[in-house]
Design a protein around this motif. Sequence first.
Motif, PDB file in Angstrom:
ATOM      1  N   GLY A  11      46.346  45.837  40.753  1.00  0.00           N
ATOM      2  CA  GLY A  11      45.379  44.742  40.642  1.00  0.00           C
ATOM      3  C   GLY A  11      44.811  44.374  41.994  1.00  0.00           C
ATOM      4  O   GLY A  11      45.555  44.109  42.939  1.00  0.00           O
ATOM      5  N   GLY A  12      43.479  44.371  42.084  1.00  0.00           N
ATOM      6  CA  GLY A  12      42.811  44.053  43.354  1.00  0.00           C
ATOM      7  C   GLY A  12      42.079  42.733  43.282  1.00  0.00           C
ATOM      8  O   GLY A  12      40.960  42.596  43.772  1.00  0.00           O
ATOM      9  N   GLY A  13      42.722  41.719  42.675  1.00  0.00           N
ATOM     10  CA  GLY A  13      42.191  40.361  42.689  1.00  0.00           C
ATOM     11  C   GLY A  13      42.787  39.611  43.877  1.00  0.00           C
ATOM     12  O   GLY A  13      43.167  40.235  44.884  1.00  0.00           O
ATOM     13  N   ILE A  14      42.888  38.284  43.753  1.00  0.00           N
ATOM     14  CA  ILE A  14      43.341  37.482  44.902  1.00  0.00           C
ATOM     15  C   ILE A  14      44.724  37.930  45.385  1.00  0.00           C
ATOM     16  O   ILE A  14      44.926  38.236  46.560  1.00  0.00           O
ATOM     17  CB  ILE A  14      43.317  35.974  44.544  1.00  0.00           C
ATOM     18  CG1 ILE A  14      41.863  35.515  44.398  1.00  0.00           C
ATOM     19  CG2 ILE A  14      44.065  35.144  45.612  1.00  0.00           C
ATOM     20  CD1 ILE A  14      41.652  34.043  44.093  1.00  0.00           C
ATOM     21  N   GLY A  15      45.694  38.008  44.466  1.00  0.00           N
ATOM     22  CA  GLY A  15      47.057  38.369  44.860  1.00  0.00           C
ATOM     23  C   GLY A  15      47.139  39.781  45.421  1.00  0.00           C
ATOM     24  O   GLY A  15      47.783  40.020  46.452  1.00  0.00           O
ATOM     25  N   GLU A  37      42.925  49.475  40.889  1.00  0.00           N
ATOM     26  CA  GLU A  37      42.017  48.445  40.370  1.00  0.00           C
ATOM     27  C   GLU A  37      40.945  49.126  39.523  1.00  0.00           C
ATOM     28  O   GLU A  37      40.422  50.164  39.902  1.00  0.00           O
ATOM     29  CB  GLU A  37      41.392  47.667  41.541  1.00  0.00           C
ATOM     30  CG  GLU A  37      40.239  46.762  41.198  1.00  0.00           C
ATOM     31  CD  GLU A  37      40.561  45.653  40.189  1.00  0.00           C
ATOM     32  OE1 GLU A  37      41.567  44.943  40.369  1.00  0.00           O
ATOM     33  OE2 GLU A  37      39.793  45.523  39.211  1.00  0.00           O
ATOM     34  N   ARG A  38      40.604  48.490  38.403  1.00  0.00           N
ATOM     35  CA  ARG A  38      39.615  49.110  37.508  1.00  0.00           C
ATOM     36  C   ARG A  38      38.167  48.782  37.883  1.00  0.00           C
ATOM     37  O   ARG A  38      37.267  49.576  37.652  1.00  0.00           O
ATOM     38  CB  ARG A  38      39.866  48.709  36.066  1.00  0.00           C
ATOM     39  CG  ARG A  38      39.769  47.223  35.791  1.00  0.00           C
ATOM     40  CD  ARG A  38      39.387  46.959  34.329  1.00  0.00           C
ATOM     41  NE  ARG A  38      40.471  47.191  33.408  1.00  0.00           N
ATOM     42  CZ  ARG A  38      41.153  46.222  32.766  1.00  0.00           C
ATOM     43  NH1 ARG A  38      40.865  44.958  32.990  1.00  0.00           N
ATOM     44  NH2 ARG A  38      42.094  46.520  31.905  1.00  0.00           N
ATOM     45  N   GLU A  39      37.947  47.612  38.501  1.00  0.00           N
ATOM     46  CA  GLU A  39      36.569  47.178  38.774  1.00  0.00           C
ATOM     47  C   GLU A  39      36.108  47.649  40.153  1.00  0.00           C
ATOM     48  O   GLU A  39      36.882  47.626  41.107  1.00  0.00           O
ATOM     49  CB  GLU A  39      36.458  45.643  38.730  1.00  0.00           C
ATOM     50  CG  GLU A  39      36.844  45.005  37.414  1.00  0.00           C
ATOM     51  CD  GLU A  39      35.875  45.317  36.282  1.00  0.00           C
ATOM     52  OE1 GLU A  39      34.728  45.706  36.575  1.00  0.00           O
ATOM     53  OE2 GLU A  39      36.289  45.203  35.112  1.00  0.00           O
ATOM     54  N   ALA A 105      50.046  42.540  40.220  1.00  0.00           N
ATOM     55  CA  ALA A 105      49.130  41.392  40.393  1.00  0.00           C
ATOM     56  C   ALA A 105      47.930  41.600  39.467  1.00  0.00           C
ATOM     57  O   ALA A 105      46.782  41.594  39.902  1.00  0.00           O
ATOM     58  CB  ALA A 105      48.698  41.294  41.851  1.00  0.00           C
ATOM     59  N   LEU A 106      48.230  41.801  38.182  1.00  0.00           N
ATOM     60  CA  LEU A 106      47.180  42.176  37.229  1.00  0.00           C
ATOM     61  C   LEU A 106      46.475  40.991  36.588  1.00  0.00           C
ATOM     62  O   LEU A 106      45.602  41.171  35.731  1.00  0.00           O
ATOM     63  CB  LEU A 106      47.769  43.100  36.149  1.00  0.00           C
ATOM     64  CG  LEU A 106      48.093  44.520  36.636  1.00  0.00           C
ATOM     65  CD1 LEU A 106      48.832  45.306  35.569  1.00  0.00           C
ATOM     66  CD2 LEU A 106      46.827  45.260  37.060  1.00  0.00           C
ATOM     67  N   GLY A 107      46.872  39.774  36.958  1.00  0.00           N
ATOM     68  CA  GLY A 107      46.162  38.596  36.449  1.00  0.00           C
ATOM     69  C   GLY A 107      46.377  38.371  34.961  1.00  0.00           C
ATOM     70  O   GLY A 107      47.317  38.901  34.359  1.00  0.00           O
TER      71      GLY A 107
HETATM   72  C1  LIG Z   1      36.138  29.518  36.514  1.00  0.00           C
HETATM   73  C2  LIG Z   1      37.331  29.671  37.409  1.00  0.00           C
HETATM   74  C3  LIG Z   1      37.507  28.813  38.478  1.00  0.00           C
HETATM   75  C4  LIG Z   1      38.632  28.928  39.291  1.00  0.00           C
HETATM   76  N1  LIG Z   1      38.772  28.084  40.355  1.00  0.00           N
HETATM   77  C5  LIG Z   1      39.868  28.175  41.148  1.00  0.00           C
HETATM   78  C6  LIG Z   1      40.031  27.334  42.273  1.00  0.00           C
HETATM   79  O1  LIG Z   1      39.155  26.503  42.575  1.00  0.00           O
HETATM   80  N2  LIG Z   1      41.166  27.441  43.012  1.00  0.00           N
HETATM   81  C7  LIG Z   1      42.139  28.359  42.704  1.00  0.00           C
HETATM   82  O2  LIG Z   1      43.154  28.405  43.399  1.00  0.00           O
HETATM   83  N3  LIG Z   1      42.008  29.184  41.636  1.00  0.00           N
HETATM   84  C8  LIG Z   1      40.901  29.136  40.862  1.00  0.00           C
HETATM   85  N4  LIG Z   1      40.755  29.985  39.794  1.00  0.00           N
HETATM   86  C9  LIG Z   1      41.882  30.851  39.400  1.00  0.00           C
HETATM   87  C10 LIG Z   1      41.980  32.114  40.225  1.00  0.00           C
HETATM   88  O3  LIG Z   1      40.768  32.822  40.219  1.00  0.00           O
HETATM   89  C11 LIG Z   1      43.105  32.979  39.660  1.00  0.00           C
HETATM   90  O4  LIG Z   1      44.248  32.198  39.473  1.00  0.00           O
HETATM   91  C12 LIG Z   1      43.414  34.110  40.629  1.00  0.00           C
HETATM   92  O5  LIG Z   1      42.321  34.989  40.692  1.00  0.00           O
HETATM   93  C13 LIG Z   1      44.683  34.853  40.226  1.00  0.00           C
HETATM   94  O6  LIG Z   1      44.895  35.921  41.093  1.00  0.00           O
HETATM   95  P1  LIG Z   1      45.644  37.224  40.557  1.00  0.00           P
HETATM   96  O7  LIG Z   1      45.704  38.155  41.704  1.00  0.00           O
HETATM   97  O8  LIG Z   1      46.902  36.842  39.874  1.00  0.00           O
HETATM   98  O9  LIG Z   1      44.689  37.808  39.401  1.00  0.00           O
HETATM   99  P2  LIG Z   1      43.168  38.236  39.490  1.00  0.00           P
HETATM  100  O10 LIG Z   1      42.510  37.659  40.671  1.00  0.00           O
HETATM  101  O11 LIG Z   1      42.597  37.927  38.147  1.00  0.00           O
HETATM  102  O12 LIG Z   1      43.226  39.817  39.689  1.00  0.00           O
HETATM  103  C14 LIG Z   1      43.699  40.698  38.712  1.00  0.00           C
HETATM  104  C15 LIG Z   1      43.048  42.048  38.945  1.00  0.00           C
HETATM  105  O13 LIG Z   1      43.693  43.050  38.140  1.00  0.00           O
HETATM  106  C16 LIG Z   1      42.702  43.925  37.622  1.00  0.00           C
HETATM  107  N5  LIG Z   1      43.240  44.539  36.407  1.00  0.00           N
HETATM  108  C17 LIG Z   1      43.718  43.914  35.300  1.00  0.00           C
HETATM  109  N6  LIG Z   1      44.148  44.805  34.393  1.00  0.00           N
HETATM  110  C18 LIG Z   1      43.931  46.041  34.932  1.00  0.00           C
HETATM  111  C19 LIG Z   1      44.194  47.359  34.479  1.00  0.00           C
HETATM  112  N7  LIG Z   1      44.718  47.629  33.280  1.00  0.00           N
HETATM  113  N8  LIG Z   1      43.851  48.399  35.292  1.00  0.00           N
HETATM  114  C20 LIG Z   1      43.306  48.168  36.529  1.00  0.00           C
HETATM  115  N9  LIG Z   1      43.056  46.939  37.006  1.00  0.00           N
HETATM  116  C21 LIG Z   1      43.365  45.888  36.222  1.00  0.00           C
HETATM  117  C22 LIG Z   1      41.518  43.006  37.358  1.00  0.00           C
HETATM  118  O14 LIG Z   1      40.310  43.740  37.285  1.00  0.00           O
HETATM  119  C23 LIG Z   1      41.575  42.052  38.542  1.00  0.00           C
HETATM  120  O15 LIG Z   1      40.790  42.493  39.628  1.00  0.00           O
HETATM  121  C24 LIG Z   1      39.605  29.926  39.003  1.00  0.00           C
HETATM  122  C25 LIG Z   1      39.412  30.813  37.946  1.00  0.00           C
HETATM  123  C26 LIG Z   1      38.277  30.702  37.150  1.00  0.00           C
HETATM  124  C27 LIG Z   1      38.078  31.675  36.018  1.00  0.00           C
END
Ligand SMILES: Cc1cc2nc3c(=O)[nH]c(=O)nc-3n(C[C@H](O)[C@H](O)[C@H](O)COP(=O)(O)OP(=O)(O)OC[C@H]3O[C@@H](n4cnc5c(N)ncnc54)[C@H](O)[C@@H]3O)c2cc1C
Length: 385
Positions: A11-15, A37-39, A105-107
Amino acid sequence: MEKGKTILVLGGGIGGIVTATLLQKKLGSEHKISLVEREENYVFSPSFPWLMSGTRRRSDISRPRTKLANLGVEIIKGDIDSVDPEQRLVSVNGQTLSCDYLIIALGAEMAAETIPGLSEAGHTFYTIDGAEELNEARLKFTSGKLVVLVSSVPFKCPAAPVEAALLLENDCRKRNIRDAVQIDIYTPEPGPMSLSGPENSAQLRALVESKNITYHPGCAVTEVDAQNKQITFKNGETASFDLLAYVPPHRVPKALKDSGLVGESGWIPVDKYTMATKFKNVYAIGDVTGIKLSVGKPLPKAGVIAHGQAEVVVHNLIKEITGTGEAKQFEGHGACFIEAGSGKAGMGNGNFYAEPAPQMKMHKPGYLMHLGKVAFEKYWLFKWF
Ligand SMILES: Cc1cc2nc3c(=O)[nH]c(=O)nc-3n(C[C@H](O)[C@H](O)[C@H](O)COP(=O)(O)OP(=O)(O)OC[C@H]3O[C@@H](n4cnc5c(N)ncnc54)[C@H](O)[C@@H]3O)c2cc1C
């Protein structure tokens, strides 16, 4: 120092971005860091409420992951099909990857289709496409009922539906249509950001109501009739709408469903201080995890939490691999800006791990806090991309 370790970040999101960047910077090229990451592009979801209300464009908040690649992280673009945490094997587009350490870190996956009629009836500001569609729909909307709907709990960023309602309300005033528009929030929660405590939640509800937005707690949607524009709730209530902005149900990503990682909560249980799963050398961070707090409710899903947990996992892995530094713990701190419209924002911050209940402080909306949120967006995108 242990030599030549392979670390796979899923997962290439925030985490995932924070984890892979810091590991690569601190461990150097002796060890192999890969990120799946898929995107193609990263998108900064905290800015979706601005995209939905017309103050950002897609390109303002999207970035390619080139900085990460330039640092030396191997970026594997693909869809993860399954994960075997026992063997630390990951299947990506039919190919199997193995590693010494696995960081998940797949969200959270958005699951609008689990509520009949929902996606046909409305627009979600929880995806970049949905936020763009809502931006177009709001410009065509000039009178009638505007509903902001939270489909189920838990959902990421507990402040986001309140922000959406306040920004849409502000937009109606700017377009001189406020008198012709009724705005309602329907949610299964007992109150906005209820984990912050009854006083803080009441303060936030009062802010919403001061803008003539009606807040309906305890309303869990069961179905939406897109044809007749009507929402039905479990408690027997119904609501009609002309424009529907919604938070979709969240669930653990499909790729993890049969992995043995998912616990009773429907998310990955982890040690709340180290983010270790029950499998050796497998960690999970961010929205994909389920951490139960002392009050019985889950730790909120938020970027600031994913970021803090990533730093702890990186720190402890470096200690394990290089033998340097002290062990670190995630202490449960979080903070969140709350956009309030009219160029103002509030903030909630505090410690979710405090006993006997989370200790949060709410800051009233002001111009400086809004500038703080704008600066944070710019800083985050500059620092990591
Ligand atoms: C409208 C909105 C407002 C927000 N505002 C805030 C804020 O003000 N402050 C704050 O702290 N948080 C905020 N958030 C929440 C924050 O964006 C998330 O909590 C944060 O992105 C979580 O990070 P993460 O790394 O766990 O997951 P994500 O950032 O969601 O990353 C997960 C990644 O995994 C990838 N992935 C998933 N499944 C697969 C797969 N099968 N194969 C390949 N890749 C895959 C996805 O494409 C994604 O890039 C907000 C969210 C939204 C929707």
